[in-house]
Design a protein around this motif. Structure first.
Motif, PDB file in Angstrom:
ATOM      1  N   LYS A  55       0.814  -1.212   0.000  1.00 32.30           N
ATOM      2  CA  LYS A  55       0.000   0.000   0.000  1.00 32.30           C
ATOM      3  C   LYS A  55       0.857   1.277   0.000  1.00 32.30           C
ATOM      4  O   LYS A  55       0.498   2.287   0.600  1.00 32.30           O
ATOM      5  CB  LYS A  55      -0.968   0.020   1.188  1.00 32.30           C
ATOM      6  N   THR A  56       1.996   1.187  -0.714  1.00 33.09           N
ATOM      7  CA  THR A  56       2.890   2.342  -0.784  1.00 33.09           C
ATOM      8  C   THR A  56       3.006   2.905  -2.191  1.00 33.09           C
ATOM      9  O   THR A  56       3.589   3.972  -2.398  1.00 33.09           O
ATOM     10  CB  THR A  56       4.297   1.952  -0.304  1.00 33.09           C
ATOM     11  N   PHE A  59      -4.102   4.826  -1.422  1.00 33.15           N
ATOM     12  CA  PHE A  59      -5.382   4.148  -1.621  1.00 33.15           C
ATOM     13  C   PHE A  59      -6.169   4.840  -2.713  1.00 33.15           C
ATOM     14  O   PHE A  59      -5.971   6.019  -2.998  1.00 33.15           O
ATOM     15  CB  PHE A  59      -6.198   4.120  -0.321  1.00 33.15           C
ATOM     16  N   GLU A  98       2.971   6.638   3.808  1.00 32.35           N
ATOM     17  CA  GLU A  98       2.423   5.734   4.822  1.00 32.35           C
ATOM     18  C   GLU A  98       1.371   4.814   4.224  1.00 32.35           C
ATOM     19  O   GLU A  98       1.316   3.630   4.548  1.00 32.35           O
ATOM     20  CB  GLU A  98       1.825   6.542   5.976  1.00 32.35           C
ATOM     21  N   GLU A  99       0.514   5.369   3.364  1.00 34.98           N
ATOM     22  CA  GLU A  99      -0.507   4.527   2.743  1.00 34.98           C
ATOM     23  C   GLU A  99      -1.014   5.200   1.475  1.00 34.98           C
ATOM     24  O   GLU A  99      -1.225   6.408   1.449  1.00 34.98           O
ATOM     25  CB  GLU A  99      -1.691   4.278   3.683  1.00 34.98           C
TER      26      GLU A  99
END
Length: 259
Positions: free
Chosen positions: A24-25, A226, A223-224
């Motif tokens: 998810k990076t 999406f 951090e993420e």
């Protein structure tokens, strides 16, 4: 005139259903096609045009793996004289680290002009060019739409907000971030590709630049990543203006909007 152009190989994400990687990076790039960054394509063309008018050499520089050499070969086919790739190995540099690497390479080379694209198609940060200029203590201008060398300087046209343009004089050596539309990038012919295979392409290891791991430690960390959440889409209101206005007020009240 000695001109250095910083270029980047980027994934083509238009009209593609993007997927997020398991960490998810980042987006998954293993199935994506790659090409030279659009803004950099205009930058290399502008460098070749200036060389054809003023004489000198054009050197293309990129930071990345062996796969990234394809954009350097394209630059050579367009008319660049030399190319340099900085091998990063397992290092995944952020924009600050890339700017430090490029600055370290460039400072050891003769240069009257350093050209970069305004931004890159993948991250759209638009920060590397100006950071390189700061690390090298070079005069710089961004979103440049015209360059005219004049003696020990150059006249540059810069695109500002609202369709306004600014013309100013900049002292050389300088760094310019090139905007799309400044020229018409030339078609890369088969003959150009064959000639490019004979031109100089050097590989520099990152350890040989005198930069430590601490120098290249990231300033930013993802951090993420999406995809935007799916919604029901737009709601169309029908009726006369008074009815539509009443419906809008009702919806706003339901959403908690107060006067």
């Amino acid at each position: 005139m000695e001109i250095i152009v910083c270029v980047k190989r980027v994934p083509l994400t238009q009209e593609v259903d993007l997927e997020i990687n398991p960490q998810k990076t980042d987006v998954r790039k293993d199935m994506l096609a790659y090409a030279i960054n659009e803004w950099d394509n205009y930058a290399i063309e502008e460098a070749v045009i200036l060389k054809e008018k003023q004489g000198g050499t054009v050197t293309a520089v990129t930071v990345g793996t062996e796969e990234d050499e394809e954009v350097l070969r394209r630059c050579l086919a367009m008319g660049a004289d030399k190319a340099i790739r900085v091998e990063t190995g397992d290092l995944l540099p952020d924009s600050v680290a890339v700017a430090k690497i490029l600055a370290q390479v460039i400072k050891g080379m003769p240069h009257d002009l350093v050209l970069t694209g305004v931004q890159a198609d993948d991250l759209n940060e638009g920060s590397v060019g100006t950071m390189v200029a700061e690390f090298l203590n070079l005069a710089h201008a961004a979103v440049v739409t015209n360059v005219t060398p004049e003696g020990d300087g150059a006249s540059v046209r810069v695109e500002l907000e609202g369709g306004v343009e600014e013309v100013s004089r900049i002292k050389l050596p300088a760094l310019l971030c090139i905007q799309t539309g400044i020229n018409e990038p030339r078609y890369v012919s088969i003959m150009g590709i064959r000639k490019a295979a004979k031109k100089e392409l050097n590989v520099v290891k990152i350890e040989d630049l005198g930069l430590s791991r601490d120098d290249l430690s990231p300033w930013t960390t993802v951090e993420e990543l999406f995809l935007p959440p799916e919604t029901e889409g737009a709601q169309f209101l029908e009726g006369d203006p008074a009815t539509v206005a009443e419906e809008i007020l009702r919806i706003l009240k339901e959403k908690g909007v107060k006067k």
